[in-house]
Write a protein that holds these residues in place. Structure first.
Motif, PDB file in Angstrom:
ATOM      1  N   LEU A 180       0.882  -1.178   0.000  1.00  0.00           N
ATOM      2  CA  LEU A 180       0.000   0.000   0.000  1.00  0.00           C
ATOM      3  C   LEU A 180       0.912   1.217   0.000  1.00  0.00           C
ATOM      4  CD1 LEU A 180      -2.758   1.568   0.586  1.00  0.00           C
ATOM      5  CD2 LEU A 180      -2.121   1.401   2.995  1.00  0.00           C
ATOM      6  N   ILE A 181       0.671   2.137  -0.927  1.00  0.00           N
ATOM      7  CA  ILE A 181       1.432   3.391  -0.912  1.00  0.00           C
ATOM      8  C   ILE A 181       0.506   4.500  -0.425  1.00  0.00           C
ATOM      9  CG2 ILE A 181       1.016   3.806  -3.422  1.00  0.00           C
ATOM     10  CD1 ILE A 181       3.830   5.220  -3.349  1.00  0.00           C
ATOM     11  N   VAL A 182       1.015   5.324   0.488  1.00  0.00           N
ATOM     12  CA  VAL A 182       0.151   6.330   1.099  1.00  0.00           C
ATOM     13  C   VAL A 182       0.922   7.609   1.429  1.00  0.00           C
ATOM     14  CG1 VAL A 182       0.438   5.284   3.409  1.00  0.00           C
ATOM     15  CG2 VAL A 182      -1.571   6.648   2.956  1.00  0.00           C
ATOM     16  N   GLU A 183       0.257   8.751   1.205  1.00  0.00           N
ATOM     17  CA  GLU A 183       0.789  10.032   1.687  1.00  0.00           C
ATOM     18  C   GLU A 183       0.194  10.232   3.090  1.00  0.00           C
ATOM     19  OE1 GLU A 183      -0.163  13.153  -1.659  1.00  0.00           O
ATOM     20  OE2 GLU A 183      -1.363  11.352  -1.932  1.00  0.00           O
ATOM     21  N   PRO A 184       0.999  10.372   4.129  1.00  0.00           N
ATOM     22  CA  PRO A 184       0.431  10.538   5.473  1.00  0.00           C
ATOM     23  C   PRO A 184      -0.507  11.744   5.571  1.00  0.00           C
ATOM     24  CG  PRO A 184       2.743  10.004   5.623  1.00  0.00           C
ATOM     25  CD  PRO A 184       2.463  10.238   4.163  1.00  0.00           C
ATOM     26  N   GLU A 188      -5.624  14.506   6.110  1.00  0.00           N
ATOM     27  CA  GLU A 188      -4.735  13.696   6.953  1.00  0.00           C
ATOM     28  C   GLU A 188      -5.264  12.275   7.034  1.00  0.00           C
ATOM     29  OE1 GLU A 188      -3.589  15.321  10.840  1.00  0.00           O
ATOM     30  OE2 GLU A 188      -4.594  17.155  10.215  1.00  0.00           O
ATOM     31  N   ALA A 189      -4.350  11.311   7.115  1.00  0.00           N
ATOM     32  CA  ALA A 189      -4.778   9.946   7.426  1.00  0.00           C
ATOM     33  C   ALA A 189      -5.438  10.006   8.803  1.00  0.00           C
ATOM     34  CB  ALA A 189      -3.568   9.022   7.444  1.00  0.00           C
ATOM     35  N   PRO A 190      -6.612   9.390   8.986  1.00  0.00           N
ATOM     36  CA  PRO A 190      -7.282   9.475  10.289  1.00  0.00           C
ATOM     37  C   PRO A 190      -6.398   8.883  11.395  1.00  0.00           C
ATOM     38  CG  PRO A 190      -8.675   8.377   8.660  1.00  0.00           C
ATOM     39  CD  PRO A 190      -7.338   8.582   8.016  1.00  0.00           C
ATOM     40  N   PRO A 191      -6.538   9.372  12.629  1.00  0.00           N
ATOM     41  CA  PRO A 191      -5.707   8.865  13.728  1.00  0.00           C
ATOM     42  C   PRO A 191      -5.782   7.340  13.807  1.00  0.00           C
ATOM     43  CG  PRO A 191      -7.109  10.670  14.483  1.00  0.00           C
ATOM     44  CD  PRO A 191      -7.498  10.383  13.070  1.00  0.00           C
ATOM     45  N   GLY A 192      -4.643   6.711  13.944  1.00  0.00           N
ATOM     46  CA  GLY A 192      -4.603   5.251  14.096  1.00  0.00           C
ATOM     47  C   GLY A 192      -4.592   4.485  12.788  1.00  0.00           C
ATOM     48  N   TYR A 193      -4.908   5.157  11.670  1.00  0.00           N
ATOM     49  CA  TYR A 193      -5.030   4.435  10.393  1.00  0.00           C
ATOM     50  C   TYR A 193      -3.701   3.829   9.943  1.00  0.00           C
ATOM     51  CZ  TYR A 193      -5.490   3.558   5.395  1.00  0.00           C
ATOM     52  OH  TYR A 193      -5.448   2.974   4.154  1.00  0.00           O
ATOM     53  N   LEU A 194      -2.643   4.618   9.996  1.00  0.00           N
ATOM     54  CA  LEU A 194      -1.366   4.123   9.449  1.00  0.00           C
ATOM     55  C   LEU A 194      -0.878   2.912  10.234  1.00  0.00           C
ATOM     56  CD1 LEU A 194       0.552   7.438   8.597  1.00  0.00           C
ATOM     57  CD2 LEU A 194      -0.604   5.871   7.028  1.00  0.00           C
ATOM     58  N   ARG A 195      -1.043   2.978  11.562  1.00  0.00           N
ATOM     59  CA  ARG A 195      -0.559   1.840  12.369  1.00  0.00           C
ATOM     60  C   ARG A 195      -1.410   0.595  12.106  1.00  0.00           C
ATOM     61  NH1 ARG A 195      -0.053   3.978  17.600  1.00  0.00           N
ATOM     62  NH2 ARG A 195      -2.042   2.997  18.028  1.00  0.00           N
ATOM     63  N   ALA A 196      -2.709   0.805  12.050  1.00  0.00           N
ATOM     64  CA  ALA A 196      -3.597  -0.339  11.801  1.00  0.00           C
ATOM     65  C   ALA A 196      -3.367  -0.905  10.394  1.00  0.00           C
ATOM     66  CB  ALA A 196      -5.050   0.089  11.970  1.00  0.00           C
ATOM     67  N   TYR A 255       9.441  13.283   9.472  1.00  0.00           N
ATOM     68  CA  TYR A 255       8.535  12.623   8.521  1.00  0.00           C
ATOM     69  C   TYR A 255       7.117  12.677   9.090  1.00  0.00           C
ATOM     70  CZ  TYR A 255      12.640  10.682   6.217  1.00  0.00           C
ATOM     71  OH  TYR A 255      13.819  10.543   5.543  1.00  0.00           O
ATOM     72  N   ALA A 256       6.140  12.855   8.229  1.00  0.00           N
ATOM     73  CA  ALA A 256       4.755  12.982   8.706  1.00  0.00           C
ATOM     74  C   ALA A 256       4.267  11.681   9.353  1.00  0.00           C
ATOM     75  CB  ALA A 256       3.842  13.385   7.557  1.00  0.00           C
ATOM     76  N   TYR A 257       4.809  10.519   8.930  1.00  0.00           N
ATOM     77  CA  TYR A 257       4.334   9.262   9.536  1.00  0.00           C
ATOM     78  C   TYR A 257       4.731   9.182  11.008  1.00  0.00           C
ATOM     79  CZ  TYR A 257       9.004   7.094   9.167  1.00  0.00           C
ATOM     80  OH  TYR A 257      10.334   6.800   9.308  1.00  0.00           O
ATOM     81  N   GLN A 258       5.732  10.002  11.420  1.00  0.00           N
ATOM     82  CA  GLN A 258       6.186   9.958  12.810  1.00  0.00           C
ATOM     83  C   GLN A 258       5.226  10.647  13.775  1.00  0.00           C
ATOM     84  OE1 GLN A 258       9.994  11.696  11.924  1.00  0.00           O
ATOM     85  NE2 GLN A 258      11.009   9.700  11.798  1.00  0.00           N
ATOM     86  N   HIS A 259       4.196  11.265  13.236  1.00  0.00           N
ATOM     87  CA  HIS A 259       3.183  11.906  14.076  1.00  0.00           C
ATOM     88  C   HIS A 259       2.542  10.869  14.993  1.00  0.00           C
ATOM     89  CE1 HIS A 259       0.238  14.930  15.084  1.00  0.00           C
ATOM     90  NE2 HIS A 259      -0.748  14.137  14.735  1.00  0.00           N
ATOM     91  N   GLU A 304       6.144   2.257  11.202  1.00  0.00           N
ATOM     92  CA  GLU A 304       7.482   2.016  10.651  1.00  0.00           C
ATOM     93  C   GLU A 304       7.350   1.481   9.229  1.00  0.00           C
ATOM     94  OE1 GLU A 304       9.749  -0.434  13.353  1.00  0.00           O
ATOM     95  OE2 GLU A 304      10.137   1.296  14.658  1.00  0.00           O
ATOM     96  N   PRO A 305       7.187   2.399   8.250  1.00  0.00           N
ATOM     97  CA  PRO A 305       7.006   1.948   6.867  1.00  0.00           C
ATOM     98  C   PRO A 305       8.206   1.135   6.389  1.00  0.00           C
ATOM     99  CG  PRO A 305       6.676   4.324   7.076  1.00  0.00           C
ATOM    100  CD  PRO A 305       7.240   3.851   8.361  1.00  0.00           C
ATOM    101  N   ASP A 306       7.947   0.228   5.441  1.00  0.00           N
ATOM    102  CA  ASP A 306       9.040  -0.595   4.891  1.00  0.00           C
ATOM    103  C   ASP A 306       9.865   0.191   3.891  1.00  0.00           C
ATOM    104  OD1 ASP A 306       8.188  -3.327   6.009  1.00  0.00           O
ATOM    105  OD2 ASP A 306       6.358  -2.524   5.135  1.00  0.00           O
TER     106      ASP A 306
END
Ligand SMILES: Cc1ncc(COP(=O)(O)O)c(C=O)c1O
Length: 461
Positions: free
Chosen positions: A201-205, A213-221, A249-253, A258-260
């Motif tokens: 899955l490729i995503v802009e945070p 914005e990716a909703p809270p918790g989405y990236l981790r889930a 990095y925005a994913y660190q919010h 931890e993206p691959d």
């Protein structure tokens, strides 16, 4: 010493032909569009977050060259690094040796994402994405890549396959096998993953289009689901990376993401030398480059060139020394809170969102009868015209450069250089409030301009 080629003299002699040259030899729609909306300026010089025209008027840049000018224009440290690298007469790009600068930049870049191990250097954002797509497909042995609706990852054919807008894709098919899922929809993601053919899955945070914005918790889930199905998470940080959103990095919010693979580009260039980088886990790189035979299986002739590496190293050094990320948080919060306060004042202003110095301002249906008719007329002609009606006077009357955040959207996106200061915030708020006052008065030049836009929209159908 006199030189055969004198760039200054050439510009002095022919610089005034810029719009005609563009019309004749390059994409003719750009000058046409600029003439139409009165953006056909002649900027002579730039510094930090400002441009200057020939009369010395200063313009506030809220666009940062689509994000490449993270540190603003002509940062002295980056500029010196570029001069230095040219003066060193390095034996660069021999291609059959190992140069020091790529290793040093990779080492420094990886300190910001300690869970990643290796870097591939290319020359642009889209190339960083192409690399991630290829690596994910090769490493997993699967063909399909998932992406989010409304996503933007670049415009070369692979990146286009994961673009969420038909306006960009139409007429360029067939593309790679791909499927869009809504940003935040974990059920859709799980459904697609169960099919067993998904590489990543490729995503802009934070999505550039519309500033969502990716909703809270989405990236981790999403990461958890991807891991369960042995698929990879690719974070596209081409726009959001290097401090833009108030984290490196925005994913660190969000903790635990931890993206691959992580794609960066734009601001790493210092605004001088195009560069892209794909950061990834050791096993992925080891799989792609699994034997000496495969040493050049993915490479780029200009990749890791000394000028780009020198600029990247200088940018990261400035970011640390000048505490750019902390500054972005402070200025970004100030800008966002001052804008949010205006929601109660202006009925046409419906939302202010984003993080750090990536802010979206959304306009929406007004409540008063007086404005509702005008708004409805614009919407009927084409969605996005009101945002255009704001962007134009911001430049024409207040000398502030902004952009509409994508076609058919009533959203303005603010991505100023990260060195944007408090005085710049004041100036933007003042200009924006004046434009909004004008819009809410219901008459005047602004709505006349709206009528012109409607005519054009109807004529273009
Ligand atoms: C999130 C994202 N990815 C990729 C790209 C493509 O970068 P480039 O224009 O350098 O190819 C962009 C450019 O705007 C972007 O915003």
């Amino acid at each position: 010493m006199t030189s055969e080629f004198d760039l200054g003299a050439l510009l002095a002699e022919r610089g005034a032909e810029r719009y005609e040259l563009h019309t004749k030899y390059l994409n003719p729609q750009l000058p046409r569009m600029l003439h139409t909306i009165g953006f056909d300026k002649v900027y002579e010089r730039a510094e930090g977050a400002h441009f200057f025209d020939a009369d010395g008027n200063d313009y506030l840049d809220m666009l940062a060259g689509f994000g490449v000018m993270g540190l603003g224009r002509h940062h002295p440290v980056v500029r010196k690094a570029l001069h230095d690298v040219l003066d060193l007469d390095l034996a660069d790009l021999t291609r059959f040796d190992c140069q020091p600068l790529p290793g040093l930049l990779a080492e420094r870049l990886l300190t910001h994402s300690p869970h990643l191990d290796r870097v591939f250097f290319g020359n642009s954002g889209t190339e960083a994405v192409e690399t991630a797509l290829k690596f994910a497909r090769y490493a997993t042995g699967r063909p399909r890549v998932l992406y989010c609706e409304h996503a933007f990852h670049g415009l070369t054919t692979g990146s286009l396959s994961v673009n969420g807008e038909s306006g960009f894709r139409d007429g360029f098919a067939p593309l790679l096998p791909d499927t869009a899922v809504a940003l935040g929809d974990l059920d859709a993601l799980a459904r697609e993953l169960r099919k067993g053919d998904v590489a990543a899955l490729i995503v802009e945070p934070i999505q550039g289009k519309g500033v969502h914005e990716a909703p809270p918790g989405y990236l981790r889930a999403a990461q958890e689901l991807l891991r369960q199905h042995k698929a990879l998470l690719i974070a596209d940080e081409v726009q959001t990376g290097l401090g833009r959103t108030g984290d490196f990095y925005a994913y660190q919010h969000e903790d635990g993401v931890e993206p691959d693979l992580v794609c960066v580009a734009k601001a790493l260039s210092g605004g001088y030398v195009p560069v892209g980088a794909t950061l990834g886990k050791d096993w992925i790189f080891k799989k792609v480059y699994s034997s000496m035979d495969r040493v050049l299986v993915h490479s780029a002739s200009f990749g890791a060139n000394a000028q780009a590496m020198a600029c990247g190293l200088a940018v990261l050094s400035v970011m640390e020394n000048e505490q750019i990320v902390a500054g972005v948080r402070t200025t970004g919060e100030l800008l966002k809170s001052r804008l949010t306060e205006l929601i109660d004042t202006y009925e046409l202003l419906s939302d202010v969102r984003g993080r750090g110095l990536m802010i979206g301002i959304e306009f929406g249906k007004p409540s008063s009868l007086k404005l509702r008719g005008r708004w409805a007329m614009l919407q009927a002609a084409r969605k996005g015209l009101f945002a255009q009606m704001v962007v134009v006077p911001l430049l024409q009357r207040h000398r502030i450069l902004t952009q509409v955040s994508g076609d058919h959207l009533e959203v303005i996106k603010l991505i100023p250089p990260l060195v944007f200061g408090e005085a710049d915030v004041d100036r933007f708020i003042e200009g924006f409030a004046a434009v909004m006052d004008d819009a809410h008065s219901g008459g005047g030049l602004m709505w006349d301009f709206g009528k012109t836009l409607i005519k054009q929209a109807v004529a273009n159908r």
